[in-house]
Every structure is written in C-alpha cells, then in structure tokens.
Design an enzyme around this catalytic site. Structure first.
Site, PDB file in Angstrom:
ATOM      1  CB  ILE A 125      -0.968  -0.016   1.212  1.00 36.27           C
ATOM      2  CG1 ILE A 125      -1.943   1.158   1.166  1.00 36.27           C
ATOM      3  CG2 ILE A 125      -0.229  -0.066   2.526  1.00 36.27           C
ATOM      4  CD1 ILE A 125      -3.096   1.043   2.174  1.00 36.27           C
ATOM      5  CB  CYS A 126       0.812   4.269   0.665  1.00 33.62           C
ATOM      6  SG  CYS A 126       1.232   6.023   0.725  1.00 33.62           S
ATOM      7  N   GLY A 127       3.389   3.991  -0.213  1.00 32.66           N
ATOM      8  CA  GLY A 127       4.811   4.045  -0.530  1.00 32.66           C
ATOM      9  C   GLY A 127       5.430   2.708  -0.846  1.00 32.66           C
TER      10      GLY A 127
END
Length: 208
Positions: free
Chosen positions: A107-109
C-alpha cells in the site's frame, strides 16, 4: 496454517494497516472453519520500530525467518523511508514470495518500492496515481497496467493507494478466505458508511 507477516519499518503509516491487522489479530468476524493463521511482525532486525504516529513496535522475527511458500502473505505498509537501500531486502523477499505463489499486499509508498523493482510493470496494480509512480520511479513501465481504484487484486498481488486501506483490507480478507462472503460485504459496507442497517447485517451474517 497460513503465515501472515507485516513488514515493519520506521515511519510506517499506522492507519494503513489498522483495518487488516485488527481483523486478522482479533478474528472477531471469522467464519467457522476459517483457516488457521499465524500473524507476526517482521523487520530487518528485532530492534524496535517507530511508526509515523509515534508508536513503538517490537518485531517478532527477522526477514530471514519468513516462511516462503504459497501459504504465506507479506504485508508491506506505506512509509517515508522505502527509498533507503536497506529496505531492498524486503522487496527481494516480496519478489521471491510472488514467484513461489505466496501473496504480497502493498500500500502507498510500498507500491513505489515494488515499482522500482519492476514488479508492477506487467500486471494490474494501483498506487497514489500513475504520476506518483512516474515521478519517483523513472524506470516504471507499468502505466498500461495501472487501474484507477483505491485497491486492486491481481492474483497473489494486492496493491492500494494511501486512501485505499479499507478496500485493501477487504481484498486481503477475501484472498485469505477467513470471512463468509456476506460477512465481508456487510463489514465493508459498515466501515465505509457507518449505517446501522449494515452493522445489523454484519451481526446477522455471523449467525447464518
């Protein structure tokens, strides 16, 4: 036995893992006969890790202790330090696990870290936007496979944006098969909108 590992690193985004860790840890909505789970926090070492919210987490095991097979799931949370070379070891583990049929959920980064490794170049995925991946990863070649949704599942790879943690959790739970389908739909509906009727449906699904 399904082996679940959360990779912990400094500046880890607490909220992104909240839904999934709460459900896997508590098992409060698990169906009868759900697969047995082992849930552990792994890291580069067993030294405490400080989250973005300032919480201190002590890992249960090192990366080298992860069971590498098709019954393992590696959770990769967002953080601001994924560009540090030392975390390449976690990305390498993710690549190996995918090749063995295990599941990786980023997720995300963490999706950026996978992009740097070329793991998003040829399969459907999402992130914080194609511009995000292209800006921070000049070698990214997966634009044609980018899906503009909060979270996307492609077989044993599950990705999400910074705002997609609830859907990410839903896709992970679905992959693990630990909720009844009606429980999962009611759970997602309730935590998305907070309507009383969805909570009632959630409670009812546990009795069916």
């Amino acid at each position: 036995m399904l082996s679940i590992y959360l990779y912990a690193l400094d500046t880890m985004a607490d909220w992104e893992i909240g839904h999934i860790m709460a459900e896997l840890g508590s098992k409060r909505f698990f169906k009868d006969g759900a697969p047995e789970l082992s849930v552990k926090v792994c890291a580069l070492s067993k030294e405490p890790v400080k989250t973005m919210g300032g919480l201190t987490i002590t890992p249960d095991c090192g990366l080298d202790e992860i069971v590498m097979d098709d019954k393992s799931l590696l959770l990769l949370p967002g953080a601001t330090v994924w560009d540090e070379p030392k975390h390449g070891a976690a990305v390498q583990k993710a690549a190996e696990l995918l090749s063995l049929g295990g599941t990786v959920a980023a997720i995300c980064g963490a999706t950026l870290a996978l992009a740097h490794a070329g793991l998003l170049d040829k399969r459907p995925h999402t992130s914080n936007g194609t511009g995000f991946l292209e800006m921070f990863c000049p070698t990214y070649k997966g634009k044609d496979f980018y899906v503009d949704l909060p979270a996307v599942a492609d077989g044993n790879l599950i990705t999400a944006s910074a705002t997609g943690s609830l859907m990410w959790a839903k896709l992970i739970i679905q992959k693990l098969g630990v909720f009844k389908p009606q429980t999962l739909e009611a759970w997602f509906a309730y935590f998305s909108a907070g309507k009383a009727e969805d909570f009632f449906a959630l409670m009812q699904s546990l009795q069916q």
